[in-house]
Design a protein around this motif. Structure first.
Motif, PDB file in Angstrom:
ATOM      1  N   MET A 149      42.541  35.079  39.609  1.00 45.69           N
ATOM      2  CA  MET A 149      42.376  36.079  40.635  1.00 45.69           C
ATOM      3  C   MET A 149      43.387  37.196  40.374  1.00 45.69           C
ATOM      4  O   MET A 149      44.558  36.940  40.145  1.00 45.69           O
ATOM      5  N   SER A 150      42.917  38.427  40.432  1.00 50.40           N
ATOM      6  CA  SER A 150      43.791  39.567  40.181  1.00 50.40           C
ATOM      7  C   SER A 150      44.726  39.796  41.360  1.00 50.40           C
ATOM      8  O   SER A 150      44.479  39.343  42.481  1.00 50.40           O
ATOM      9  N   THR A 151      45.793  40.523  41.089  1.00 55.57           N
ATOM     10  CA  THR A 151      46.762  40.831  42.130  1.00 55.57           C
ATOM     11  C   THR A 151      46.114  41.640  43.254  1.00 55.57           C
ATOM     12  O   THR A 151      46.360  41.380  44.427  1.00 55.57           O
TER      13      THR A 151
ATOM     14  N   LEU B 164      44.003  42.186  48.776  1.00 55.33           N
ATOM     15  CA  LEU B 164      42.917  42.495  49.705  1.00 55.33           C
ATOM     16  C   LEU B 164      42.491  41.258  50.492  1.00 55.33           C
ATOM     17  O   LEU B 164      42.256  41.343  51.697  1.00 55.33           O
ATOM     18  N   ARG B 165      42.404  40.127  49.818  1.00 55.19           N
ATOM     19  CA  ARG B 165      42.007  38.889  50.501  1.00 55.19           C
ATOM     20  C   ARG B 165      42.979  38.580  51.646  1.00 55.19           C
ATOM     21  O   ARG B 165      42.570  38.191  52.737  1.00 55.19           O
TER      22      ARG B 165
ATOM     23  N   ALA C 142      32.920  44.234  47.842  1.00 51.67           N
ATOM     24  CA  ALA C 142      32.750  45.674  48.068  1.00 51.67           C
ATOM     25  C   ALA C 142      34.105  46.373  48.079  1.00 51.67           C
ATOM     26  O   ALA C 142      34.264  47.447  47.489  1.00 51.67           O
ATOM     27  N   ALA C 143      35.087  45.774  48.730  1.00 51.45           N
ATOM     28  CA  ALA C 143      36.425  46.369  48.792  1.00 51.45           C
ATOM     29  C   ALA C 143      37.053  46.460  47.407  1.00 51.45           C
ATOM     30  O   ALA C 143      37.694  47.457  47.074  1.00 51.45           O
ATOM     31  N   LEU C 144      36.867  45.435  46.613  1.00 49.13           N
ATOM     32  CA  LEU C 144      37.390  45.465  45.245  1.00 49.13           C
ATOM     33  C   LEU C 144      36.754  46.572  44.426  1.00 49.13           C
ATOM     34  O   LEU C 144      37.437  47.262  43.663  1.00 49.13           O
TER      35      LEU C 144
END
Length: 103
Positions: free
Chosen positions: A1-3, A8-9, A41-43
């Motif tokens: 998982m990216s930073t 965002l999560r 969507a946010a990513l």
């Protein structure tokens, strides 16, 4: 998982329409339909993935609200949403079960 995904999560929250309405009126609220994950969507927006965002827009998976849609939400009983901020936008998806109201 990216930073950025982790960030965002951790920032996804819940609120009611009355807190989001001002963002809609300013043209800063992006609605995310149930067919796509809010975080995805946010990513796409945060990572400036233009092709993905254009695909989501053309498919109607994300959109800004019209004045008529805002009026409908204003007339409802303050529905509940998940949301995340991706400056300068707020992305939100409606929660279908609004019986668990925030206090």
């Amino acid at each position: 998982m990216s930073t950025i995904e982790e960030k965002l999560r951790s920032e996804v929250q819940q609120t009611h329409w009355d807190a989001l309405a001002i963002h809609a009126e300013r043209g800063r609220l992006i609605m995310v339909t149930p067919q796509i994950d809010l975080l995805e969507a946010a990513l796409a927006v945060a990572q400036d993935r233009t092709k993905d965002v254009e695909t989501y827009l053309s498919a109607g998976l994300i959109h800004k609200l019209t004045e008529a849609q805002i009026a409908v939400l204003d007339a409802e009983d303050n529905p509940k949403f998940n949301f995340v901020i991706v400056q300068p936008f707020v992305l939100a998806s409606r929660l279908e079960d609004t019986t668990d109201a925030l206090n």
